[in-house]
Design a protein around this motif. Structure first.
Motif, mmCIF file in Angstrom:
data_model
loop_
_atom_site.group_PDB
_atom_site.id
_atom_site.type_symbol
_atom_site.label_atom_id
_atom_site.label_comp_id
_atom_site.label_asym_id
_atom_site.label_seq_id
_atom_site.Cartn_x
_atom_site.Cartn_y
_atom_site.Cartn_z
ATOM 1 N N LEU A 81 53.684 59.736 -15.865
ATOM 2 C CA LEU A 81 53.297 59.364 -17.322
ATOM 3 C C LEU A 81 54.385 59.593 -17.990
ATOM 4 N N VAL A 82 54.687 61.186 -18.147
ATOM 5 C CA VAL A 82 55.264 61.155 -19.775
ATOM 6 C C VAL A 82 56.321 60.297 -20.029
ATOM 7 N N ALA A 83 57.670 60.667 -18.657
ATOM 8 C CA ALA A 83 58.847 59.263 -18.943
ATOM 9 C C ALA A 83 58.395 57.826 -18.990
ATOM 10 N N LEU A 84 57.374 57.573 -18.882
ATOM 11 C CA LEU A 84 56.904 55.187 -19.003
ATOM 12 C C LEU A 84 56.564 55.602 -20.158
ATOM 13 N N ARG A 85 55.964 56.702 -21.049
ATOM 14 C CA ARG A 85 55.357 56.993 -21.946
ATOM 15 C C ARG A 85 56.443 56.865 -23.216
ATOM 16 N N GLU A 86 58.046 57.559 -22.609
ATOM 17 C CA GLU A 86 59.250 58.245 -23.423
ATOM 18 C C GLU A 86 59.845 56.757 -23.239
ATOM 19 N N GLY A 87 59.290 55.752 -22.642
ATOM 20 C CA GLY A 87 60.837 54.332 -22.669
ATOM 21 C C GLY A 87 61.797 54.411 -21.256
ATOM 22 N N VAL A 88 61.477 55.552 -20.631
ATOM 23 C CA VAL A 88 62.226 55.514 -19.539
ATOM 24 C C VAL A 88 62.856 54.224 -18.866
ATOM 25 N N GLY A 89 63.978 53.678 -18.128
ATOM 26 C CA GLY A 89 64.035 52.729 -17.877
ATOM 27 C C GLY A 89 63.417 52.176 -16.076
ATOM 28 N N ALA A 90 64.059 51.260 -15.320
ATOM 29 C CA ALA A 90 63.569 51.113 -14.339
ATOM 30 C C ALA A 90 64.476 52.542 -13.417
ATOM 31 N N ILE A 102 50.097 49.825 -5.024
ATOM 32 C CA ILE A 102 50.725 49.359 -6.278
ATOM 33 C C ILE A 102 52.066 49.394 -7.089
ATOM 34 N N SER A 103 51.294 50.330 -7.240
ATOM 35 C CA SER A 103 52.909 51.414 -8.402
ATOM 36 C C SER A 103 53.985 50.781 -8.221
ATOM 37 N N ARG A 104 54.515 50.580 -7.118
ATOM 38 C CA ARG A 104 55.600 50.493 -6.021
ATOM 39 C C ARG A 104 55.444 48.609 -6.801
ATOM 40 N N SER A 105 54.374 47.920 -6.406
ATOM 41 C CA SER A 105 53.868 46.588 -6.984
ATOM 42 C C SER A 105 54.705 46.379 -8.948
ATOM 43 N N TRP A 106 53.847 47.221 -9.682
ATOM 44 C CA TRP A 106 54.587 46.902 -10.917
ATOM 45 C C TRP A 106 56.115 47.285 -10.802
ATOM 46 N N LEU A 107 56.658 48.788 -10.200
ATOM 47 C CA LEU A 107 58.127 48.847 -10.434
ATOM 48 C C LEU A 107 59.145 46.914 -9.587
ATOM 49 N N ALA A 108 58.057 46.841 -9.284
ATOM 50 C CA ALA A 108 59.501 45.398 -8.341
ATOM 51 C C ALA A 108 59.464 44.710 -9.501
ATOM 52 N N ARG A 109 58.200 44.811 -10.318
ATOM 53 C CA ARG A 109 58.085 43.479 -11.554
ATOM 54 C C ARG A 109 58.521 44.927 -12.547
ATOM 55 N N LEU A 110 58.741 45.802 -12.597
ATOM 56 C CA LEU A 110 59.548 45.495 -14.057
ATOM 57 C C LEU A 110 61.631 45.661 -13.611
ATOM 58 N N ARG A 111 61.921 45.829 -12.687
ATOM 59 C CA ARG A 111 63.209 45.811 -11.827
ATOM 60 C C ARG A 111 63.617 44.240 -12.028
ATOM 61 N N SER A 112 62.525 42.895 -11.766
ATOM 62 C CA SER A 112 62.759 41.735 -11.832
ATOM 63 C C SER A 112 62.457 41.306 -13.639
ATOM 64 N N ALA A 113 62.204 41.948 -14.124
ATOM 65 C CA ALA A 113 62.350 41.584 -16.532
ATOM 66 C C ALA A 113 63.746 43.022 -15.998
ATOM 67 N N ALA A 164 52.878 49.598 -18.721
ATOM 68 C CA ALA A 164 51.889 49.909 -19.251
ATOM 69 C C ALA A 164 51.051 49.580 -17.711
ATOM 70 N N GLY A 165 51.266 49.135 -17.009
ATOM 71 C CA GLY A 165 50.573 48.395 -15.776
ATOM 72 C C GLY A 165 51.285 49.863 -15.094
ATOM 73 N N LEU A 166 52.510 50.191 -14.873
ATOM 74 C CA LEU A 166 52.763 51.094 -13.951
ATOM 75 C C LEU A 166 52.411 52.505 -14.883
ATOM 76 N N ARG A 167 52.212 52.617 -15.644
ATOM 77 C CA ARG A 167 52.164 53.965 -16.224
ATOM 78 C C ARG A 167 50.236 53.884 -15.181
#
Length: 649
Positions: free
Chosen positions: A343-352, A412-423, A475-478
């Motif tokens: 949660l903190v890492a996503l707020r801090e802008g970590v990569g996929a 559901i989180s993994r589906s958001w991660l897949a979207r993140l990888r695709s961008a 934001a969806g992943l978080r």
């Protein structure tokens, strides 16, 4: 998947012992001795801890006749002995006992014996102190244990996340605050549990938490030793956290500048740069490896302070249950503590890439949790009936449901991660940037409009980076990770309740021996309580069905009581199958309880008198509505306890 897990969890489940049970007494239960004994001795199935009022002996008038301060007989930890006053008169005496079993849970009960000849007895219900703790103390004690579990998950999980997934996180203030919060909360909750343990065991109020004599007594017990060891380990954990932040928080040494390139040396230069880069990163890799080993040792030691003083430390297969319990706790910490870090890492802008690493760690943790959880459930339940017929089984179902919800949210989180990888633009880590102060702006402006503009700029500068890179996908992943973390809190609460509850098989045995309802597969009690006529034999028929497949699994238990009056009664027990022929069973137990007076269970020592036939003597000191319970085990896993009410007097 849940059905498959439950099938694996319960198929072929065997008995597991935990929570001490009373094996024998001297004088024997319901016995009549010619002369007054000098002491009463109790022998348990496992080591117990005693307090100053663990064993109380009351005369027929309800007055205490023991000398107090019971101790272990001949230094044996599985015994309790209390001396008796001299010159005791003939009559029936009641022994009320209370102790703490080796797995740290309070247990209690009562029985009677007679000197010279049985007599009527009137025992105060307040003297028969049960095994329940004070309500406020129990609530505070349970809260402290829950906080301790959560703090351990935060401390160990965040440290592992930094070491394995995100070393640069050691430099971030939010991550450092998470580590300190976990360490501080674990320290405070451990001290609180240590202070509350004495009142919790003895059933006294919260005011006794500051009684140093109770603290000293707790430190002499297994759980007190575990809590003291945890405090010492937390001191070492503080040093570990200092090294973690200090070593990983240093920027890596830059690699030496590469020589000028030309077309002839391009390949050699690239190889040289790669070697130099690995050489520059090698010190930090070694630091991470050293810290990882030290952290793993600390995590194992800390988790052992729970496992070594709980259900895993007693019963069957302790040699396997202990390491599995440690693995279960560490896997829980890696998953739940890692979610907070993510949660903190996503707020801090970590990569996929960081999220991918944690996804692999979480998958391994869930696999370990499933394997160890199935084993622990098999060990603790003992039968299918315990799953719905005991508090332990019901809590286990609730916990399983919460874990299934977490797994669904994780999908559901993994589906958001897949979207993140695709961008690719969103998957890259967002660089830390600072918003500069407005150039040429004065500290304070005379123009109110200008001053408001400056205040907004300064606020933007202060919050710069807090929401870095929170694109819709991030934001969806978080959000999904946040839901996972919230469900994890519920899992921790249920886990604490599970550790405070007796395992399913033990709970079923206790309930069968002392309540008016049977466990899991118990046959229903008769709706009416027949009144007996003193001097005449009463016959009680209790249909039973253990749900097993053996010929002795179903039939009728017949209990005869003569003369069906207060005092000693001759008891007969007969087990007949559905065809009316006697059947034998591996284990049968008979007990009497007087719920209105909180008396019992009073077990009957049965002597075999042929196939499916037993006899014994029961001491029923008071008139009232009694409950007879017959615990019948037809195989290793099939068991039931039919009950029947009847009136005396």
């Amino acid at each position: 998947m849940l059905g498959a897990l439950l099938a694996l969890m319960l198929a072929g489940a065997g008995p597991a012992s935990a929570h001490a049970t009373l094996d024998s007494t001297d004088p024997a239960q319901n016995s009549v001795v010619a002369t007054a004994p000098q002491a009463v001795t109790l022998t348990f199935s496992e080591t117990v801890s005693l307090s100053s009022d663990s064993v109380r002996v009351l005369d027929p008038a309800g007055k205490p006749v023991d000398t107090g301060n019971p101790a272990h007989a001949d230094g044996r930890g599985d015994t309790a002995r209390v001396g008796l006053n001299s010159g005791l008169a003939n009559g029936t005496y009641t022994v009320a006992w209370r102790a703490v079993s080796e797995d740290s849970h309070p247990v209690g009960g009562a029985f009677t014996f007679s000197i010279g000849a049985p007599s009527d007895t009137s025992v105060s219900t307040t003297a028969l102190q049960g095994a329940e703790a004070d309500t406020v103390v129990a609530a505070l004690y349970g809260t402290g244990r829950t906080v301790a579990y959560a703090a351990f998950a935060l401390l160990a999980g965040v440290a592992a996340f930094v070491l394995v997934c995100w070393p640069a996180g050691a430099t971030r203030r939010p991550v450092q605050r998470l580590l300190m919060t976990g360490w501080t909360a674990l320290l405070a909750s451990t001290v609180a549990v240590l202070m509350l343990r004495g009142p919790y065991e003895r059933g006294t109020g919260v005011g006794q938490a500051l009684d140093l004599s109770l603290v000293r007594a707790t430190l002499d017990e297994r759980i007190g030793t575990a809590l003291a060891a945890r405090l010492l380990l937390l001191a070492a954990a503080g040093i570990f956290l200092s090294l973690l932040v200090g070593q990983l928080g240093q920027p890596p040494k830059p690699a030496p500048a590469a020589p000028a390139e030309d077309e002839d040396t391009d390949a050699e230069a690239a190889e040289l740069r790669a070697l130099e880069q690995r050489a520059a990163e090698r010190p930090q890799r070694e630091v991470r490896l050293g810290l990882g080993v030290a952290g793993l040792v600390l995590a194992v030691a800390l988790s052992a302070t729970w496992v070594g003083a709980d259900h895993a430390s007693v019963g069957i297969q302790v040699w396997l249950a202990l390491p599995f319990g440690i693995l279960h706790l560490i896997a829980m910490a890696l998953w739940l503590g890692g979610l907070a870090s993510l949660l903190v890492a996503l707020r801090e802008g970590v990569g996929a890439e960081v999220v991918d690493r944690f996804s692999k760690v979480a998958f391994g943790s869930v696999a370990a949790l499933a394997a160890t959880g199935i084993y622990q459930s098999w060990r603790g339940l003992g039968s299918w009936g315990a799953l719905t017929g005991t508090e332990y089984g019901k809590l286990l179902l609730v916990k399983s449901g919460c874990v299934v919800v977490m797994l669904g949210v994780a999908w559901i989180s993994r589906s958001w991660l897949a979207r993140l990888r695709s961008a690719p633009a969103e998957a890259a880590e967002v660089e830390r940037t600072e918003v500069p102060e407005p150039v040429g702006a004065a500290a304070r402006s005379e123009d109110p409009v200008r001053q408001a503009q400056l205040d907004r700029q300064r606020a933007a500068a202060a919050s710069a980076g807090r929401e870095r890179g929170l694109t819709p996908t991030r934001a969806g992943l978080r959000r999904s990770v946040l839901v996972e973390a919230l469900v994890a809190v519920a899992v921790l609460v249920v886990t604490t309740m599970l550790t405070n509850s007796p395992p399913g098989r033990v709970a079923g045995e206790v309930k069968a021996a002392g309540t008016t309802a049977g466990t899991g597969n118990a046959a229903p009690a008769a709706p009416a309580a027949p009144k007996t006529e003193p001097g005449r034999t009463v016959e009680l028929k209790l249909p039973y069905d253990t749900k097993g497949r053996t010929p002795n699994a179903k039939g009728t238990a017949t209990v005869t009581l003569s003369p069906a009056a207060t005092g000693p009664n001759e008891v007969g027990l007969a087990l007949d199958g559905t065809d009316g022929k006697p059947v034998d069973v591996p284990e049968v137990q008979l007990a009497f309880t007087l719920p209105d007076r909180d008396l019992g269970p009073l077990p009957v020592a049965l002597t075999p008198a042929g196939t499916g036939r037993w006899s014994g003597t029961a001491q029923l000191p008071l008139a009232g509505t009694w409950v007879v319970s017959v615990q019948i085990r037809s195989s290793d896993i099939d068991q039931t306890t039919p009950t029947q009410q009847f009136k005396i007097g």
